[in-house]
Each structure stands twice: as C-alpha cells, then as structure tokens.
Design a protein around this motif. Sequence first.
Motif, short mmCIF file in Angstrom:
data_model
loop_
_atom_site.label_atom_id
_atom_site.label_comp_id
_atom_site.label_asym_id
_atom_site.label_seq_id
_atom_site.Cartn_x
_atom_site.Cartn_y
_atom_site.Cartn_z
N LYS A 108 -3.65 2.29 5.55
CA LYS A 108 -2.48 1.47 5.26
C LYS A 108 -2.20 0.49 6.39
O LYS A 108 -1.94 -0.70 6.15
N THR A 132 0.85 -1.19 0.00
CA THR A 132 0.00 0.00 0.00
C THR A 132 0.88 1.24 0.00
O THR A 132 2.01 1.21 0.47
N ASP A 191 5.73 2.82 -2.15
CA ASP A 191 5.26 2.99 -0.77
C ASP A 191 6.04 4.08 -0.06
O ASP A 191 7.24 4.25 -0.26
#
Length: 249
Positions: free
Chosen positions: A192, A172, A248
């Motif tokens: 997240k 994520t 990320d």
Amino acid sequence: MSSGLGASMGMATDVSKLIGALYDSACGAGDWPQLDSAGLSGQQWQELLPHLQRALFLQQRLREAQLASHCALAALDAMGAAVLVLDANLGLRFATPAGHALHAAQLAHAAPPALVRAVRLVIASAGCAAQCQSLRLARQQQAPLALTVTALGACQPPCALLIARDPTQASTSVPALRQLFDLTQAEAQVGKALAQGATIEEIAARGGISVNTVKTHLHHTYLKTDTRRQGELIALIHGATAHLAILDA
C-alpha cells in the motif's frame, strides 16, 4: 337446492376476501378508499379483478426498479467517485449524492469552459466513434479533481457521463490486498505504501523497521503477486483495488 346455494354464497365470500386482500396489497393501506367487500356483486368482483392483477404487476415492477436504482447508487457510492449526467448545456439530469454536492459547489453557476467543451465534444461524437475526455477541475485549497467525461448511450436528450475522482484519496485497501494476494499484514502495508508513492527508506522509517526487513516483505510480495519490479507491483495494486477507496483501512 338450498345447500347448493349456501355453498355458492360461501365460495363467493371466500373469493371476496381473497380479492379484498389483493386490493389491500396492490393499493396499500390508507392510500386508496377502503374496499367495501359486502357491497359488491359477483359481476363487480369480476370487473375489479383484472385491474387488481394489473396493479399488483405494476407494483412489483416498480419495486424491482426501485431496488435496481438503489443497488446502482450504492455501487457508485462504493467506488468513491462523484457521478453526474449532464446535457449539452450542462443541465443536471442525474447525480449521486457526491455528484449533487460537486454540482452545487462548483458547476451550478459557472462551469469551467474546458468542461463545457469536453461535455459538448463527447455528446457530438456519440453517433460515431465516441470520445472520452479527461481534465482537471481546480478546487480552493485542495488538489484538483480528475474528471472523465464520456458519452452516455441511448439517452434523450443526448447526455454525457461525468466521473470525478480525488487523486489524493487513498486507492488501496490493506484488507483487500491481503485477501486478493494472500499477503501478510506487513506485506500488504508495504504494498500500500509503495502504491501511494513512498520509497523503501520512507516505509522503513515510518514503520520503525530496517530497510532490509522492508525489502524482505517486498520480495515475498513479488512472489505472491507474480511481479518482479516495483512499477509492475504498483500498477497491479492500483488496477486491483482502485475501486475500493472507501474500504481503505
């Protein structure tokens, strides 16, 4: 008469310069013998021109193919996965840089029997209802890799496409969540953390905030993502950002 001849000679000189430039563009400086434009007759220019045109065409096609290959490799690398193409004997036909590293480290000498079976099974099924096989590849002192094996169509010899991912790798991206769902920084961080398996209490403790504050962020995230439960939100996040692992933050 002499003026007409002079004009023709001037035009021939201009044409020879043009073709000379085509030659340099098609062949590349230093790659082929230098073209002695002064020593070529008009007939020789006419014979040379189609070959130069063909060389330019092939050069352009090669550049386009190289660009397509470069873009494809960049896209595969951006997905954060190791990609390999294997034949029925697990011979390596193609790999991304991460795929080459995986092959050298774990597959080149002794491939796991389960992987050998999976590759041969999907290759055998390529002519009918193609199958997709999933399995895990053990690693020393690390979590196993998740492997997906599927048949690669229109390939000779028949081959299988292998995609390897690290399940523990973050999948994520906070910036992506903010942009996709118009979340605040705090809401994206809560989303997240949930997607990575944290509980509301753990998120509160890590962030130094109260559980009620986390629940407020979560409620706002539900509204913005049109979800109602944590499981539904987590599934949405994984589906929307799983390919953005290397981005990320």
